[in-house]
Design a protein around this motif. Sequence first.
Motif, mmCIF file in Angstrom:
data_model
loop_
_atom_site.group_PDB
_atom_site.id
_atom_site.type_symbol
_atom_site.label_atom_id
_atom_site.label_comp_id
_atom_site.label_asym_id
_atom_site.label_seq_id
_atom_site.Cartn_x
_atom_site.Cartn_y
_atom_site.Cartn_z
ATOM 1 N N ALA A 1 -28.271 38.961 7.960
ATOM 2 C CA ALA A 1 -27.305 38.017 7.402
ATOM 3 C C ALA A 1 -27.951 36.698 6.970
ATOM 4 O O ALA A 1 -27.333 35.919 6.239
ATOM 5 N N SER B 1 -25.622 46.420 3.585
ATOM 6 C CA SER B 1 -26.231 45.203 4.139
ATOM 7 C C SER B 1 -27.744 45.335 4.248
ATOM 8 O O SER B 1 -28.479 44.372 3.992
ATOM 9 N N GLU C 1 -22.118 51.154 5.649
ATOM 10 C CA GLU C 1 -23.525 50.811 5.626
ATOM 11 C C GLU C 1 -24.377 52.045 5.437
ATOM 12 O O GLU C 1 -25.536 51.966 5.188
#
Length: 660
Positions: free
Chosen positions: A37, A119, A660
Motif C-alpha cells: 500500500a 494489488s 487479488e
Amino acid sequence: MIVELGHFALVLAALVAIVQMTVPLVGASRQWPGWMAVAEPAAIVQFLLVAFSFGALTYAFVTSDFSLRLVILNSHTAKPMLYKVSGVWGNHEGSMLLWVLILALFGACAAVFGGNLRSSLKARVLAVQSAISVAFYGFILLTSNPFTRQGMPVPMNGEDLNPLLQDPGLAFHPPFLYLGYVGLSMAFSFAIAALLEGKVDAAWGRWVRPWTLAAWLFLTIGIGLGSWWAYYELGWGGFWFWDPVENASFMPWLLATALLHSAIVVEKREALKSWTILLAIMAFGFSLIGTFLVRSGVITSVHAFANDPERGVFILMILAVFMGGALTLYAARASAMEAKGVFGMISRESALVTNNILLAVASFVVFVGTIWPLVAEMAFGRKLSVGAPFFDAAFTPFMVALTAILPVGAMLPWKRGNLRRTMQPLWGVLALSIAGGALVWVMQTGGSMLAPVGFVLATWVTLGSLVDLWTRTGRGDLSSKLRRLRSLPGGDWGKSTAHIGLAITVFGVSGLTAWESEDIRVAYVGERFEHAGYEIELREVHDVQGPNYIATTASMAIYRNGKEIAVQHPEKRVYPVAAMPTTEAGIDNGFWRDIYLVIGDRQSDGGWAVRTYVKPFANWIWAGCIVMGLGGILSLSDRRYRIAAGARQRKSNATGVPAE
C-alpha cells in the motif's frame, strides 16, 4: 529562495522514489498488504514534489533569475513570455527535469486510476516505474543539475534560447514528444511487473492497452508537430528528413503501434504473450536509445542537445541496466508466458502478427540506417552518410504492404476465418481504389507511380475502414443500422478513425513527393515571374525590428490567371544575442496545395535570392496526424477500458474468490 526549495524538493522526490522502488516490491514478493500500500501515496507525493521543483525552475525563467546558470544560457529579458517558459525544457537539464516530471505523472496516474489492478501487480508496476525515476534522478543530480548557481558576478542578461526553438511548434513539440517517450515506460513497467509475477493474461492485456494508447497518442502529436515545424521553419520545404533525432522518435512510435495491436491479441485470445512483453520492453528501450542519441553528442542535428559524452555514457549505463535486466528476466520467465489461444493461418490473429512483423522490421531498418554511420566510424574508421534514398527505398515497401493488408485484417474473424467471405464487401472498394489510381496515373500524364499507388492505398484503407464500421451494424433497415452505428464502442470508432488518418497521411506524402515543383532564381523588386501556373511578384524588401531579432522581410504577391490571390511575407531573421540566422517561410496554405516562398540573401546586382515551391497536398500530411490523434482519443474514451476489469473484480468478489 524558491530555487533552493525547488532543488530541495527534487532531492526529496529522489528519496521518496527510492522508498517507492523498494518497499512495495518487497511487500509484493512477501504478500504484505501494508508494504504494498506504500506505493500509491509515495507515487502521488513524488509527483507533487517534482511538480513543485519544475514550477520553481519555471519561475526562475519567467522572472529572468540570472543567478541560475541555466537561465543565463537559455533565456534573455527581451524574449517573449512563451519562449521564456519553453526555455525551461529547451535545454538538456530542464528537459531532463521535464522527463522525470512526466515519469512521476504517469506513476501518480497509475496510483489514482489503477483501482481495478490486482494489488500485487499494482505495487510492482509502481515500483518498477519508480526504479526508472531513481535512475534519472541520479543522472540529473549528479551530472545535469538544473539548479546550479552562477558564480559572481551575476550577468545583467542571458545568452538567449536557440533561435530555432523560438517557435510555437517547437514550444509544444517537446512536451508532447516526452509524454509519448516517457509514457512507454508504463508499458515497460507493466511488462516487468508481469514477468515478476509470472502471469500474463487477458486482464493484463486490457490494462496495458490504455497506457500504451496514451503514449502512442502523444507520440503521434509530438512527431506531427515536429514535422510541421521542420516544414515551415527550416526553409527547406520538407516535412521529413530522416534526421537521426527524427528517427529516434519514429522508432518507438512504430514499436508502440505494433504493441497496441499485439496487446489486442493478448486480451482477446491470450496469444502472443511473449511477443507482446518483448515489444513493451523494446518500445521503451528505443525511447532510451533516442535519449542517448540526442544527449550524447554522437550525432549532429538541428534539434539535438550538444552535450559532453560523459552524460551520454551515464544514459548508456541506464539503458544497459534496464534493457539488460529486462531481457534477462524475460529469458528466465519465458516458460510462464505460454500462449493459450490457437488460431489458423487465415484469422485476425494472423493478420495482427503480420502487422507486427512489418512494423518491427520497419523499425529495425530505421535503426540500422540511423546507427550505421556511428558503427562504421567506430569500427572501421570510415565516415559514412545514410540519407533519404536509403530510407525511402528500404522503408517504403513495408508501409505499402502494411496498408495493403490493413482493411482485410481488420475484418477477419478471430481464431479462424474465410478470406473469400471477408473479401465479399471489399471487392467493390478494391475495384474503385484501383480505378481511381489508374485515373490519377492518366491525369498526371506519365511520371512517377508514387502518387497513383499512394491514391490506391489511401482509398483502399479509407473505404475499407468505413465498410468495416458499416458491417458491424448487422442486418436490418437503414434507420436501425444507423442507430447501431452511433452506438458502436469508442474503440471501434477510434480504430477506423486512426486507420483513415494513416490513409490521409499516406496520400499526402505520396502526392507531395511526386508532384511538388521548385524554382530557384534571383528576383528583383517589381519583377513578376511565373512558376507552375502561378505568377509571383517581389514587391518590396525591408528590415523589421522584432522583440529579440532583426528581420529582412519581403512582400511577395501571388497571382493566378492575372488575379491576386495572396500576399506573403517571408523573413530572414538574425538573433543578435545568439548570433544565429533563421528562415521564416511565407506559405499560402490551401486545401489542395501550398505555395511556399523563401527570401534569401541580397545579391551584388541588387536582386534577391528567392525560392518558390508549389507543394500539392502538403497539409494532408498533418491533417492525417490530427485524425490519427482523434482516433486515439476516441479509443481512450471507450468505457470498456474503465469498467471491464472492475466487472471482473466484482464478479470474483461475488463468488467469494478474492479479486487479488
